[in-house]
Write a protein that holds these residues in place. Sequence first.
Motif, mmCIF file in Angstrom:
data_model
loop_
_atom_site.group_PDB
_atom_site.id
_atom_site.type_symbol
_atom_site.label_atom_id
_atom_site.label_comp_id
_atom_site.label_asym_id
_atom_site.label_seq_id
_atom_site.Cartn_x
_atom_site.Cartn_y
_atom_site.Cartn_z
ATOM 1 N N ASN A 42 -61.560 62.371 -40.078
ATOM 2 C CA ASN A 42 -62.210 63.750 -39.343
ATOM 3 C C ASN A 42 -62.017 64.843 -40.376
ATOM 4 N N ILE A 43 -60.915 64.493 -40.455
ATOM 5 C CA ILE A 43 -60.205 65.785 -41.437
ATOM 6 C C ILE A 43 -61.358 65.600 -42.572
ATOM 7 N N LYS A 44 -60.972 64.855 -43.036
ATOM 8 C CA LYS A 44 -62.486 64.331 -44.688
ATOM 9 C C LYS A 44 -63.902 65.390 -45.006
ATOM 10 N N THR A 45 -64.361 64.609 -43.283
ATOM 11 C CA THR A 45 -65.442 65.151 -43.149
ATOM 12 C C THR A 45 -65.565 66.717 -43.329
ATOM 13 N N GLU A 46 -64.241 67.289 -42.705
ATOM 14 C CA GLU A 46 -64.131 68.934 -43.011
ATOM 15 C C GLU A 46 -64.033 69.527 -44.013
ATOM 16 N N LEU A 47 -63.414 68.450 -44.881
ATOM 17 C CA LEU A 47 -63.249 69.503 -45.939
ATOM 18 C C LEU A 47 -64.699 68.946 -47.261
ATOM 19 N N ASP A 48 -64.787 68.112 -46.396
ATOM 20 C CA ASP A 48 -66.818 67.412 -47.465
ATOM 21 C C ASP A 48 -67.017 68.749 -47.159
ATOM 22 N N LYS A 49 -67.695 69.593 -46.174
ATOM 23 C CA LYS A 49 -68.057 70.906 -45.994
ATOM 24 C C LYS A 49 -68.042 71.634 -47.064
ATOM 25 N N ALA A 50 -66.688 71.739 -47.927
ATOM 26 C CA ALA A 50 -66.061 73.591 -48.405
ATOM 27 C C ALA A 50 -67.231 73.300 -49.695
ATOM 28 N N TYR A 51 -67.564 74.195 -50.231
ATOM 29 C CA TYR A 51 -67.621 74.693 -51.546
ATOM 30 C C TYR A 51 -67.138 75.226 -53.134
ATOM 31 N N SER A 52 -67.271 74.432 -53.828
ATOM 32 C CA SER A 52 -66.137 74.657 -54.862
ATOM 33 C C SER A 52 -65.515 76.280 -55.160
ATOM 34 N N LEU A 53 -64.073 76.762 -55.228
ATOM 35 C CA LEU A 53 -64.119 77.461 -55.251
ATOM 36 C C LEU A 53 -63.772 79.025 -53.746
ATOM 37 N N THR A 54 -65.089 78.083 -52.781
ATOM 38 C CA THR A 54 -64.610 78.665 -51.469
ATOM 39 C C THR A 54 -64.223 78.265 -50.482
ATOM 40 N N PRO A 55 -63.172 79.425 -49.863
ATOM 41 C CA PRO A 55 -62.501 78.598 -48.631
ATOM 42 C C PRO A 55 -63.216 78.676 -48.203
ATOM 43 N N HIS A 56 -62.955 77.167 -47.296
ATOM 44 C CA HIS A 56 -63.459 76.991 -45.861
ATOM 45 C C HIS A 56 -61.806 76.545 -44.666
ATOM 46 N N ILE A 57 -62.639 77.350 -43.433
ATOM 47 C CA ILE A 57 -62.020 76.861 -42.647
ATOM 48 C C ILE A 57 -61.864 75.160 -41.994
ATOM 49 N N VAL A 58 -60.498 75.042 -42.154
ATOM 50 C CA VAL A 58 -60.332 73.194 -41.922
ATOM 51 C C VAL A 58 -60.156 72.471 -40.112
ATOM 52 N N LYS A 59 -59.046 74.333 -39.831
ATOM 53 C CA LYS A 59 -59.275 74.376 -38.678
ATOM 54 C C LYS A 59 -58.315 75.274 -38.333
ATOM 55 N N ASN A 60 -59.628 76.613 -36.839
ATOM 56 C CA ASN A 60 -58.630 77.392 -36.166
ATOM 57 C C ASN A 60 -58.405 77.558 -34.943
ATOM 58 N N GLU A 61 -58.839 76.763 -34.561
ATOM 59 C CA GLU A 61 -58.757 76.573 -33.425
ATOM 60 C C GLU A 61 -57.684 75.588 -33.106
ATOM 61 N N ASP A 62 -56.843 76.446 -31.904
ATOM 62 C CA ASP A 62 -55.649 76.025 -31.718
ATOM 63 C C ASP A 62 -54.422 75.258 -32.782
#
Length: 701
Positions: A174-194
């Motif tokens: 599940n974590i890796k799936t979220e990391l895969d959505k990130a673009y190079s040198l662009t911050p991506h929210i992995v978790k911000n709920e709860d």
Amino acid sequence: MVKKKKRRAQLPFRLNILFFVVFLLFSGLIVRLGYVQIVYGEQYQEEIDRTIKDTTKIPVPRGRILDRNHNVVVGNKPLYAITYTPAKGTTAEDRLEVAKKLAPYIDMVPEEDELTLRNKKEYWYLSHEDEVKSRLTVKEIEELDNGEEYQTMLDRITEKEVSGFTKEEKEIINIKTELDKAYSLTPHIVKNEDVTPKEYARVAEHLDELPGINATTDWERTHPYDGTLRSIFGSITTREQGIPKERKDYYTSRGYSRNDRVGISGLEQEYESVLRGRKEQIQYTTNKDGVIVDSEVVVEGERGKDLVLTIDMELQKKVDQILQDEIKKALAEDPYGNRFMEDAYAVVMDPQTGELLAVSGQHYDKKKNEFSNRAYNTLHAAYRAGSTVKGATVLSGYESGVIEPGQRFFDAPIKIKGTPEKSSYQNESLGWVNDYTALQKSSNVYMFYIAMRLAGDFDYQRNEKLQIDSVDDSFQEFRNYFSQFGLGVPTGVDFPFESVGFEGVNSGGKLLDFAIGQYDTYTTMQLAQYVSTIANDGYRVRPRFLDSIRRPTPYQDELGPVYKSKNTDALNRITMDQNLIERVQEGFRQVFQEPGGTAYSYFADKEYTSAGKTGTAEAVYIERYDNGEIKKIHETSNLSLVGYAPYDNPEVAFAIVVPDTGGEYHLNDYIGERILDTYFNLKEKRSEENKEVTNEVIETE
């Protein structure tokens, strides 16, 4: 006389020595530079070539939205957030390693249906890469491109092989799936709920072993007044949605990242460029391996600017409640006649400035016995307005020269050959009426005569055909006059979309219907602008939600200095003379204040003096089955009311539309009466409060 020879100036010996030393130093420097260039030049150039500078843009919170009294109506709630900013060249294996290291510090165990079969197969592939590759034939390796080869390998991983993952493995997936959505040198929210303070602290303590991971803060939009005006305030995309795909080029060309949240409706969309803020820009220097070796903030971030609206939320909530109360009363008083009624709309504005004070649209779900806010329909939904437009009809008659001030006609049913008889009130006669009494008593016949004369027929004969020069020209002339008031044209309100209503098909007999508001359709916002134009001595002003834009401050609860003020925008002045406008104003006053006026019983006994016009229009309600098919078409009525007060110096104007009503319960009049009462009661209450505050200050001093 013997001339003396001039002595030649000579440089001191020590100065010559100094020049010589400087010469030697420069010579040594040049030799050294040459040596470095020849011996180490290639090495240094390679070092330069091995570093790359990239700029990352960090999102900032959006600006707030406040009402005219500085109450926050749309704000931001700060959240703990775990983000991932991958370096260039990061591979799937790298992300998997980060996911494994991050998993012990945060809780992201997925629900069973959250992980797709592909997510599971991609994880299994990384753990059994050699085995999966061995399932390809030599021929497939030669013929397939990289993408096809990868997909084929995933297809050959069986469901059985990915069915036995442990809880811990599922969390890593599940974590890796979220990391895969990130673009190079662009911050991506992995978790911000709860994200708990404990999770935040654990991640923050181990950042050195979590490449690309950061423990930071995020935000989410809040609406302190719940559903009130939500359709006007609008909405924004989520992090997952990012910028709309259909407008990708538009946003990226303006500095947006693909996962940025943007306004997609209402004022969030209208004022996106103001609310978005300025991103913090960090320049990263990376070596050839993609490792960040240096970073520098090149542009300081600044949250979005705040919007201060013209809306008065205290008045807004009371207007919402008034509509809800009157809908329920109407259904209780006349349940059969009003059985199709489910909506009511109201717009309250300052006729002199265009400031929108309250905009309400209430939809009643009879099955659930609950209301929902549909304020946007005051700009989107158009209806026949009935007799409320007769002020525009009379002024059109003056300006076109077909009637004169004080013109009289005998109000009796008229009959055009081949059409049903038309009258003012169920075949009753009002007798002789002039322009004042035609408005006061809402004479349809008076308006019919204006329409017939405007079309070229000055000699009406009962049961004869109309003698019209040109139907199309007559309609166009009428609509041109009406457009000066904002009827049938955009009001110019600061909102992403507004309807201009529907124009019926031109025909001779329908011209008479047009004159009494029984043909073309108008929005509640258009009707509010129309009556404001009459109240404002013929000046049509642009309705507006925005009062001012304020600069952001470091503190969320503070309002910054004015960045830009929204001023009154007069779109046009109607071409009618002032004395003619005043005659219609007097007719509107008689509607509310003189016996025989159609709204006299609701407004005549007030401390304030008001004016306006009532309206009832024929309509149809389409009853449908659950699948959308038409079940039956019913004849109904649209009730409307426009008005303003005080009569001699208008400071508030309103328009009300209640579609699909029946029976004799005039809830449009009750709504209008309660809105004006509420406005002036609120004004008096605030005046008293200000006096008390002033007295307290004086006593303190």
